[in-house]
Design an enzyme around this catalytic site. Structure first.
Site, PDB file in Angstrom:
ATOM      1  N   HIS A   2       0.852  -1.201   0.000  1.00 35.77           N
ATOM      2  CA  HIS A   2       0.000   0.000   0.000  1.00 35.77           C
ATOM      3  C   HIS A   2       0.880   1.239   0.000  1.00 35.77           C
ATOM      4  O   HIS A   2       1.910   1.308   0.680  1.00 35.77           O
ATOM      5  CB  HIS A   2      -1.031  -0.011   1.129  1.00 35.77           C
ATOM      6  CG  HIS A   2      -0.547   0.258   2.510  1.00 35.77           C
ATOM      7  ND1 HIS A   2      -0.402   1.521   3.013  1.00 35.77           N
ATOM      8  CD2 HIS A   2      -0.213  -0.579   3.521  1.00 35.77           C
ATOM      9  CE1 HIS A   2       0.004   1.448   4.288  1.00 35.77           C
ATOM     10  NE2 HIS A   2       0.133   0.178   4.608  1.00 35.77           N
TER      11      HIS A   2
ATOM     12  N   ASP B 199       4.167  -4.889   3.572  1.00 34.56           N
ATOM     13  CA  ASP B 199       3.632  -3.795   4.380  1.00 34.56           C
ATOM     14  C   ASP B 199       4.479  -3.714   5.645  1.00 34.56           C
ATOM     15  O   ASP B 199       4.369  -4.569   6.527  1.00 34.56           O
ATOM     16  CB  ASP B 199       2.158  -4.087   4.713  1.00 34.56           C
ATOM     17  CG  ASP B 199       1.476  -2.937   5.431  1.00 34.56           C
ATOM     18  OD1 ASP B 199       2.144  -1.923   5.728  1.00 34.56           O
ATOM     19  OD2 ASP B 199       0.264  -3.062   5.696  1.00 34.56           O
TER      20      ASP B 199
ATOM     21  N   ASP C 113       5.638   2.649   7.287  1.00 39.41           N
ATOM     22  CA  ASP C 113       4.271   2.200   6.941  1.00 39.41           C
ATOM     23  C   ASP C 113       3.633   3.176   5.957  1.00 39.41           C
ATOM     24  O   ASP C 113       2.991   4.102   6.359  1.00 39.41           O
ATOM     25  CB  ASP C 113       3.440   2.101   8.215  1.00 39.41           C
ATOM     26  CG  ASP C 113       2.034   1.586   7.950  1.00 39.41           C
ATOM     27  OD1 ASP C 113       1.805   1.016   6.871  1.00 39.41           O
ATOM     28  OD2 ASP C 113       1.161   1.771   8.831  1.00 39.41           O
TER      29      ASP C 113
ATOM     30  N   GLU D  15      -5.457   1.731   1.866  1.00 38.31           N
ATOM     31  CA  GLU D  15      -5.295   0.579   2.770  1.00 38.31           C
ATOM     32  C   GLU D  15      -5.659   0.972   4.187  1.00 38.31           C
ATOM     33  O   GLU D  15      -6.295   0.228   4.922  1.00 38.31           O
ATOM     34  CB  GLU D  15      -3.854   0.056   2.720  1.00 38.31           C
ATOM     35  CG  GLU D  15      -3.648  -1.261   3.476  1.00 38.31           C
ATOM     36  CD  GLU D  15      -3.235  -1.118   4.935  1.00 38.31           C
ATOM     37  OE1 GLU D  15      -3.101  -2.144   5.617  1.00 38.31           O
ATOM     38  OE2 GLU D  15      -3.063   0.019   5.414  1.00 38.31           O
ATOM     39  N   GLU D  16      -5.217   2.185   4.581  1.00 38.67           N
ATOM     40  CA  GLU D  16      -5.417   2.625   5.967  1.00 38.67           C
ATOM     41  C   GLU D  16      -6.889   2.893   6.282  1.00 38.67           C
ATOM     42  O   GLU D  16      -7.261   3.027   7.446  1.00 38.67           O
ATOM     43  CB  GLU D  16      -4.554   3.861   6.263  1.00 38.67           C
ATOM     44  CG  GLU D  16      -3.048   3.647   6.104  1.00 38.67           C
ATOM     45  CD  GLU D  16      -2.435   2.758   7.191  1.00 38.67           C
ATOM     46  OE1 GLU D  16      -3.181   2.205   8.016  1.00 38.67           O
ATOM     47  OE2 GLU D  16      -1.197   2.625   7.196  1.00 38.67           O
TER      48      GLU D  16
ATOM     49  N   HIS E  85       2.132   4.751  12.844  1.00 38.55           N
ATOM     50  CA  HIS E  85       1.000   5.676  12.669  1.00 38.55           C
ATOM     51  C   HIS E  85       1.211   7.018  13.360  1.00 38.55           C
ATOM     52  O   HIS E  85       0.230   7.690  13.719  1.00 38.55           O
ATOM     53  CB  HIS E  85      -0.323   5.020  13.114  1.00 38.55           C
ATOM     54  CG  HIS E  85      -0.819   4.010  12.117  1.00 38.55           C
ATOM     55  ND1 HIS E  85      -2.034   3.374  12.234  1.00 38.55           N
ATOM     56  CD2 HIS E  85      -0.254   3.525  10.980  1.00 38.55           C
ATOM     57  CE1 HIS E  85      -2.197   2.548  11.209  1.00 38.55           C
ATOM     58  NE2 HIS E  85      -1.124   2.601  10.435  1.00 38.55           N
TER      59      HIS E  85
END
Ligand code: DTR
Ligand code: ZN
Ligand code: ZN
Length: 311
Positions: A119, A194, A131, A165-166, A281
Site C-alpha cells: 500500500h 507492508d 508504513d 489501505e489505511e 501511525h
C-alpha cells in the site's frame, strides 16, 4: 514433445538426462536467472522522495490528499520509463477519490500471473515512511531490477501499489472485486509487503501458502536469519482480499506496535520491551524511522521471491 509418441519422448528425455550426467556438471544446463541483489541505496532514495512529497503536502501521503496522488505519480513515472505497462485504477472510498497503480511487465504466461504489491497511502498523521514507504519503495526497486535485467520469466509479472489501505484495505479490495473470476483464477500468487524496514525489526513470514512461505524461508535460511510466523496481522493488510478470493498469498513483515520480546531480541538484536516500530501511525514515521539492515535484507527477499515464483 508430442504425447502421441511416448516412447520417443521418454527416449529423448533419457538421452538428455544422460548427457547432463556424463558432462559432469549441471552447470552445463542453462541455469535459471538468479535474483539480483537490490541496492538498498536505491530503495532509500525512493524513501527520501516519498518523505519530500509528504513534507510538501501537509506532512502526509494519505488517501484523498495531494500527497497520495504525488506519491503515485512518482512511482508511475519510474515504471513508465523502465518499460512497464501502467494502469491507474480510480475508485471512491470514504467520500474521496482513491487510486491503485498496476504495472505489468510485458511477456510471460498470461494464465499464470505472479503479483507483488504494497500500500502506498499513509495515515494522515505522518509521512508513512516505514508504513508503508518501505514496502512501496522495495516493490518499486524490484520492478526496476526486473527491467534492468530484462528478465524473461515463464510467468507474467504484475506489480501493484494500493490506495486507501489505511481506510480498511479499500484499494486492494476494489481491485480484487473488479477482476472477472477468470482473471482472478489466473493469479498464481500475491505477495504483500507492508512495513519491511521497522526500526527495531523482527523477521516475520506470512504462513498462508506453504509454497510461498517456503520460498521466503529459503532466502532467510540462506543468509542465516531465523524467522517467525506472522500472526499479528491476519487480515490486516492487502493480501486479505486476495486470500478471501481464493488466491494463494504470502509476504513478509518487520513488526508494528507490538513489543519485541527478550527471546526475539536475542535472536534478532534490537531492544527487548520496545515496539518493533515505536512511530507506528505517528508523525515520527519519517526517513529516520528505518532500519537499513532490515530494509536491505527484506528488499532482497522480495526480489528473490519474485524471481523464484515466476521462473
Ligand atoms: N496493516 C498495517 C499494520 C499491520 C499490523 N500488523 C501487521 C501484520 C502484517 C502486515 C501489516 C500489519 C498498517 O498499514 O497499519
Ligand atoms: Zn498503517
Ligand atoms: Zn501498512
Amino acid at each position: 514433445m508430442k504425447l502421441s509418441v511416448p516412447g520417443r519422448a521418454v527416449a529423448a528425455a533419457l538421452v538428455a538426462a544422460t548427457t547432463l550426467v556424463t558432462s559432469g556438471s549441471i552447470a552445463d544446463a542453462a541455469p535459471a536467472a538468479a535474483a539480483p541483489n537490490i541496492p538498498v541505496a536505491n530503495v532509500k532514495a525512493h524513501l527520501s522522495q516519498l518523505q519530500s512529497i509528504a513534507t510538501a503536502n501537509g506532512g502526509n501521503r494519505a488517501h484523498g490528499r495531494a500527497g497520495y496522488k504525488a506519491s503515485l505519480d512518482y512511482v508511475k513515472a519510474k515504471l513508465d520509463a523502465a518499460g512497464f505497462t501502467t494502469t491507474v485504477q480510480q475508485f471512491t472510498a470514504a467520500g474521496r477519490t482513491g487510486y491503485n497503480l498496476i504495472a505489468d511487465w510485458p511477456g510471460g504466461d498470461a494464465n499464470q500471473v505472479v503479483m507483488a504489491g504494497s500500500h502506498l497511502d499513509s495515515v494522515s498523521t505522518g509521512a508513512g515512511i516505514n508504513d508503508n514507504g518501505s514496502g512501496s519503495a522495495a516493490v518499486l526497486e524490484a520492478a526496476l531490477a526486473v527491467s534492468r535485467a530484462q528478465y524473461k520469466p515463464t510467468k507474467h509479472l504484475r506489480f501493484a501499489w494500493w490506495g486507501a489501505e489505511e481506510q480498511g484495505l479499500l484499494g486492494s479490495r476494489y481491485y480484487v472485486n473488479s477482476l472477472s473470476s477468470a482473471n482472478r483464477s489466473k493469479i498464481s500468487g500475491y505477495l504483500n509487503f507492508d512495513m519491511i524496514g521497522s526500526p527495531n525489526p523482527g523477521y516475520f513470514v506470512y504462513d498462508d501458502d506453504p509454497a510461498i512461505e517456503k520460498t521466503f524461508q529459503n532466502f532467510y535460511t540462506g543468509i542465516g536469519i531465523s524467522t517467525e510466523i506472522e500472526t499479528e496481522g491476519d487480515g490486516r493488510s492487502d493480501h486479505a482480499p486476495f486470500k478471501n478470493a481464493g488466491v494463494p498469498v504470502g509476504g513478509i513483515f518487520s513488526g508494528a506496535d507490538y513489543r519485541k520480546t527478550a527471546a526475539q531480541a536475542t535472536k534478532w538484536g534490537g531492544t527487548a520491551g520496545q515496539p518493533f516500530d515505536r512511530c507506528y501511525h505517528s508523525s515520527c514515521d519519517t526517513t529516520s524511522n528505518i532500519n537499513d539492515t532490515a530494509l536491505d535484507r527484506n528488499s532482497d527477499a522480495l526480489a528473490y521471491a519474485v524471481w523464484e515464483l515466476s521462473a
